[in-house]
Structure formats: structure tokens, C-alpha cells
Design an enzyme around this catalytic site. Sequence first.
Site, PDB file in Angstrom:
ATOM      1  N   GLU A 587       0.468  18.447 -43.845  1.00  0.00           N
ATOM      2  CA  GLU A 587      -0.580  17.729 -43.634  1.00  0.00           C
ATOM      3  C   GLU A 587       0.268  16.698 -42.261  1.00  0.00           C
ATOM      4  O   GLU A 587       0.895  16.876 -42.502  1.00  0.00           O
ATOM      5  CB  GLU A 587      -0.592  16.809 -45.017  1.00  0.00           C
ATOM      6  CG  GLU A 587       0.579  15.650 -45.200  1.00  0.00           C
ATOM      7  CD  GLU A 587       0.415  14.886 -46.730  1.00  0.00           C
ATOM      8  OE1 GLU A 587      -0.441  15.073 -47.137  1.00  0.00           O
ATOM      9  OE2 GLU A 587       1.423  15.345 -47.305  1.00  0.00           O
ATOM     10  N   GLY A 591      -5.089  14.394 -41.617  1.00  0.00           N
ATOM     11  CA  GLY A 591      -6.105  15.487 -42.019  1.00  0.00           C
ATOM     12  C   GLY A 591      -4.441  16.318 -42.600  1.00  0.00           C
ATOM     13  O   GLY A 591      -3.585  16.160 -42.765  1.00  0.00           O
ATOM     14  N   GLU A 592      -5.662  17.769 -43.466  1.00  0.00           N
ATOM     15  CA  GLU A 592      -4.265  18.983 -43.690  1.00  0.00           C
ATOM     16  C   GLU A 592      -4.667  20.281 -43.129  1.00  0.00           C
ATOM     17  O   GLU A 592      -5.157  20.289 -43.123  1.00  0.00           O
ATOM     18  CB  GLU A 592      -4.685  18.501 -45.398  1.00  0.00           C
ATOM     19  CG  GLU A 592      -4.281  17.271 -45.868  1.00  0.00           C
ATOM     20  CD  GLU A 592      -4.573  17.427 -47.809  1.00  0.00           C
ATOM     21  OE1 GLU A 592      -5.555  18.218 -48.333  1.00  0.00           O
ATOM     22  OE2 GLU A 592      -4.282  15.914 -48.361  1.00  0.00           O
ATOM     23  N   ASP A 726       5.849  23.237 -28.859  1.00  0.00           N
ATOM     24  CA  ASP A 726       6.660  23.678 -30.220  1.00  0.00           C
ATOM     25  C   ASP A 726       6.949  24.552 -30.550  1.00  0.00           C
ATOM     26  O   ASP A 726       7.032  25.882 -31.464  1.00  0.00           O
ATOM     27  CB  ASP A 726       5.636  22.532 -31.532  1.00  0.00           C
ATOM     28  CG  ASP A 726       6.691  22.987 -32.588  1.00  0.00           C
ATOM     29  OD1 ASP A 726       7.931  22.691 -33.170  1.00  0.00           O
ATOM     30  OD2 ASP A 726       6.153  22.426 -33.713  1.00  0.00           O
TER      31      ASP A 726
END
Length: 873
Positions: A587, A591-592, A726
Site C-alpha cells: 500500500e 492506494g493499494e 528501484d
Amino acid sequence: MILCMLLLASLPEASRTEVNPAICRYPLGMQEGTIRDEDITASSQWYDSTGPQYARLQREEGDGAWCPAGLLQPEDVQFLQMDLHKLFFITLIGTQGRHARATGKEFAHAYRIDYSRNGERWISWKDRQGKQVIQGNVNTYDVVLKDLRPPIIARFIRVIPVTELPMTVCMRVELYGCVWYDGLASYSIPEGETIAAPGFPIVYLNDSTYDGYHERRHLYGGLGQLTDGVLGLDDFTQSHQYRVWPGYDYVGWRNESFSTGAVEMEFQFDRPRNFTSMKVHCNNMFSKGVKIFQKVECLFKPRLIADWEPEPVGVATVLDDKNPSARFVTVPLHQRVGKAILCRFSFADSWMMMSEISFQSDMESVNPILVTVAPSTTEPLEAEYNVTEGTWETTSSVTSTWIGEKADDSNTSILVGCLVAIILLLLMIIIIILWKQYVQKRLEKAPRRILEEDATVRLSFYSYTIANNQTQIHQSNPTYERAFPLDLEYHQPATLLHKLPELSQSAEDSVCSGDYAEPDLTKSTPHQGFQNNVPHYAETDIVHLQGATGNNMYAVPALTVDSLTKKDISVGEFPRQQLRLKEKLGEGQFGEVHLCEADGLLEFLGVSSTEFTRQPVLVAVKMLRSDVNKIARNDFLKEIKIMSRLKNPNIIRLLGVCVRDDPLCMITEYMENGDLNQFLSQREIYSKFAVSNNIPCVSYSNLLYMATQIASGMKYLASLNFVHRDLATRNCLVGNNYTIKIADFGMSRNLYSGDYYRIQGRAVLPIRWMAWESILLGKFTTASDVWAFGVTLWEMFVLCKEQPYSLLSDEQVIENTGEFFRSQGRQIYLSQTPLCPNPVFDLMLKCWSRDIKDRPTFDMIHHFLLEQMESNI
């Protein structure tokens, strides 16, 4: 009463054997009150009625618990501290929220633990997989017990609540364990070694839970696996623990690594003791070249600043070539007095392995006028193994004589004991008062993340030799001062914007340029954003690293938010009623991310209609909450447009969206075997041993194949001028037959919260994977992705069983980037792993080149890995 306490304090304690974690689980006194109110302190408290003295498990006093002042922010370090007054072996911790007779509603969802044996050096506890965060409570009233594996040996304990969102937190706590009668405060030993025989699994005999310092392949100042109470099995490749590598329970050394044929170990204790014996648990698998030590000699010194006494106590063992069982060897120490012991263990074969060392001592007061006399013989003791007792017994003895005699008058002895106890008590009170004043001053002066007084750190790493361009460069282990002191105002973005005018330009305009102009250090001043010739941490340029649902946001040139509408979306609208939620993956602020089953997805994508197309497909669904602001909504639409442009077999594909009504959703691929980090951490390198024992394994060829796919996916992103920002194994998904697709939602997962460094609650940064220019200058380019690829490759070749720079704290990792900036040859690199061949490690080193122009492109990396795959066939 005081006289009785003093008399009790002067009574001798009986000798104890080694600790047993299975039964060392007694409550230490938070609930019962044995731990006094004045021994429980905290960094802050909301009210007097929520002070630290009310943090007692199952007690409803005051307002029901300890509550730190104000809302706990994600970056805050608030702690509850307990002083146990002596060393304890702590195996379990219990936590509870604030119930306050049904009126309280606060609890800690997660927490971590710091501990200290002397009140000066604090250590962060980690589990056997290197994770610091412990899952806490789910309601206000139930007690949650968590085993500490490995256990903690400490006097001071700090419980630090952890939160992902600002919230009020309250806690009640109990510690469980037993007194550390052993008294050992630290041991210093050579670093354990590795067995890498062809056709067999690699056996790592390092002390993986050691909490001291590592320098020049030597461990000092800490405790680890030799004091965790876990005894190694007869077969040193097997372990009591789950999900660990072969050899985990032992620390071992190779004979040929020591010119003296002996391993030296130094043991330091909490106070001077009369030692009766030492017990060493050794492996004796002689069929593999492992035997118990041939002999041992120990020297003593009564004080740490004194010289070693010249007369050793020694024992020679009778070697056993018939029974391969692991066993305890008992070494008599003959009431020698000391606060430190230096023992030399001589090899009997190619290898020597130990899993546990304990000491037995009598705690009678030692008369200062008594001194030890040299043993009557310098001949080593003979010893025979006692099968019934599981120990070795001496067959000849070393005698010792005491000069002087104890006072016959018992009243005099009691009086002396009382006086000594009173003096010690007064000293303790003075120390506590000074310590509280010291802590208070530090808390008043220190920022949340880094204390100003922490002027120096010791960063060290293994010596290694780098082969680069056929030139041998030797990198040693310097001990050096802090790379740069972070500006105490670095949390304030306005200050940073003022100080870094040349770095505060739009990141979107420069992030993908690929070229890099070296800062002119001769022109920079502290007012221009530099201190000690190192730029300040550029958080203003990287706070937009996260997307709306918590995943990382790709950096893409010339893509503006204002121009985006739902009409720009090139994928179809998928019926949301055909999505079935299975698991929450992560999350973010708005949002998730969920793991879902999508019914009829293949038919929706235009696959020919068969019975197979009607089967549900596993997908990841990023879902935006309906109550978000316009900025978050536009960011989500921007991310959809970015994802819709990515069409490559090694990049996660956007399959569909649900944007006709709220909540907005995007549906992406998900792979059957989850992420690469979890996939590799549950496997061993391919060997006959692993296959015969049904252990999931991967081969070297599999690793190369997966690395080549990651390079291929990143080559495609680089061709579009996309920057991932990332790249790590947690962001690579694994399908059948070792297929890899690069994803972007590892940042949102609680499972990997320990891999990120949080700044001011506004961004989390994967600093252990980030290039130095990304950390210091906020500059993300394809070249910084190349750096992260090198770290990802390193992860793969340790099978994701270790975090990069696991021996360094987050702050030390940031400091190390300052060394890259200064370019004085003092920067620390990740070391070559036993699984990693030289050509692949050379590639990693090139990825970590200080200058961007010296790093390879993903096209070059992909070509190189393809060649390695072909040569490995």
C-alpha cells in the site's frame, strides 16, 4: 532490610552451565514489578499518566500504557528503555496495546529493538534473515509474544514502535529470559571461512549473528553464534534453523589460513571472576577433515588495562577417530582470576569448527592481596572423553597455590563485604544520575535521525583485490572518520532549495540525460550546498520517487501530467466485477496493490476461445482510493500511460484498466513464482547434496539466464529513456522456467520495508541500491540504473540471503557515498561472494564505477551476459 540486601549481594553464586534457550523464558519483572519504575525510562510521554512506568504488561495503571508524545511519525525514533542492572539472556518479548478498561484504542502495529550491554554502544536487533521490524499487536487487549531468534544478551533494552502512517501509539511490554550467569560481555575471533568443494553445496562457517565490529577479517567487541545456546549437529552442513545456509550453526576455520596452526580467541567479561572451567562445543566429522582442537592454552588478566599473566592453563585432548559426533570439550581453568581470557586453540586436522562456548565461574569476592602462582608444571593436561557425561575429563592436573589466606573472623568478612557493597551502590547511583543527565542532553540536541555528537564512525570491510583492466588494485580496511556530517537542517526542504540552487531544477528535465557534469569543488562553498566538499543529501529532488499506490514511479522524459486524460489510455476497460481479491501485496499513501484472480482475462485480451482461456489468471491490481486529490489522480493516470507504452517480454505488462468509475484500477501481469528475492532466498545452489535431500535449488546457469533477462528488460527501458529508479530482486517477478519480468511495486510491500530509508515521511529510498549521485545529488539516470543492476546481480549471487552492506547502518551507507564523491580511494564496495565468478564480479565493479562515463550500458551488459551463458553451456 538494607543490611540483608547487602549480605545477599555478598553471597557467592553457584556455578552455572551453558544457557538453554528452550527453558530460559522467565518473565523479567515488568508485570510483577521486579523492574522498578526508576529503571523504566522513555524518550517522551504524552502525559504523566502515560509515562514509561505504566508500560507494564497486563497492568491497568495510570492511563493504561506508555504513550510517546504527539502523533508518532514514520521517521520518528521514540523508545521505551529498561535497565536490567546486569546482563540477561533475553529470548522472548511480549507486547500489548492500551486497553484502559475498554476506553483505550492505541497499539503498536510493529516495533524494533535496540540493546546495549554497557549503556554506550547501542545495537539494532536483527533476525536470522536480517530483518529488524517485528510485527506487533492487532488490537488493544491481546498479548502478542515474539521469539527473539537470535536471542539478545544485554543489560539495557529499548523497544521502538514503528509506523507507516502518522498515528498515536501506546505500548505495554514484558521481557522474558534468564540471568546471563556466564558473564561474557564480548569475544574477539578471526572471521569464519567458507568450504566450496566441487559438486557440493557451499558451506558458510561465518558468525552471521555477530553484533560487534568487523575489521580486516577479524571480529571484535561483540557476541554472536558462539553464545546463542544453539548446539550444532553432528553433520555441520545441517542446521536446527529454517531457511538458512549449510554450516549456519558453526563458526569454522581452515588450518592452512593460520601460520601458527592455532586460532586465537579473546573473551572479555562483565567483571573479574574465579573461573572453574570452559566448555567448548566442537564438531568432530573427521571424514570431512574436521576434528576437535588438539590442545588449548589460556592466559588471564585481572583488568582490561593489565598485561596478560605469563603462566597459561592448558589441556591437550585425546583425539577420537571413531566417533564422529559433535561434543562438548570441558577445559578446567583451576580457579584462575581474570576479567579477560586469551585462548589459543590448536588444529588437529584441516578444519576446526565450534558452535558454542560457555564459562563456569564462582562469584566469591576476590581478595585483592591474593595472587596466583605459576602452575606446578608447564606440561599440558591429558584428557579422555567421558561417553556418559558427554565431556572430556583430565587425567593429570595443573595445580595452583594461593598466597595469603582469608580472614578467619567471619564478622570481619561480613563488614568488608558490606562496605564494598555500599561503595558499589553509591557508585551505581552516581552513574545512573550522570547517565540520565547525559541522555537528556543528547535528546535535547539530537535531530530525529542522526545525533550531532556522533562525530565519528568506524566503517570497515574485508580486504579484497579488484582485478580491473588487468591491473591489481589492493583495497584495505581503513578506519576513518565520518565521511561527512549531515546538515542539521537537512530535513527542511525550503532550506535545501536555498542551499542547492544548481540542483533544484526540474528533475524531469535532467533525469534521463545520461551525461553528468562533475561539480566544481573549487567554487562550492557551504552556502552553495556543500559541506566538507560533499553535497547535502538532495531530498528535494527525489520526494516524487513514489507513485500514488506506493510503488516506484518510472522517470520518463517529456511526459506532462496536465496533458493526460482517460482518452490517452490505450488498453481496454476490464469489468471490475471479474476481479477477485486474494491477497494485499502492499500500500501507499493514496492506494493499494492487490493480488487478484481475473476471470476471462485471456478472452478479454483476444486469445482464441478455448477452455483454457476461461480459467482465472493471476494479476496484480493497483487500486487508487476514491477520496484522493486531483494531483494523486493525475499521477495515477500518468502511471497508466507510462505502463501502456511498455511492451517487452521482460517488463511487466499493463493488461487492462478500470477507470470508468472509482476506485481507479490498473491491472498488470503477475508471475507464478512471486518475486526473485523470495524465490532465491528459499533455494540453494544446485548440488548432488541438495538434489538428494529434495532441497529446492538453482544452478549457476539459471542465475546467468535470469540476470540476462533483467539486463534485456533494462536495455529496453533505456532505449525509451525510461529510468526505473528501484531496480532490485524484490522488483523482479519469476515465472515458469526461470522467466523474469521487471516490476515496480516492491517499494509498497511491508515485507521489504527494511530495504528502504525514510526521509521526513515523504519518501522512502532504496539507498543500498542507489548510485552515489542519486543519493547526494538527486540525479537518476540510466547510469544510476546500471549501478542498481550491479547490486541486483550481487543479490542474486548470494541467493538473496544477505542484504547489501548488511554490516553498515543506513547512515553509514549514506556516508560511504560521500567517499565516492571525494574519490580518494576510501569508498567501500560489496565483496565478491563465493558463488560469483571473477568475470561477473568484474562486471559488478564496472557498474559501480565512480564516473558515469565509465559504467557500461545495458546493451553492453546484455551482450556480456549472453557471452557468459554461451561459454557456460
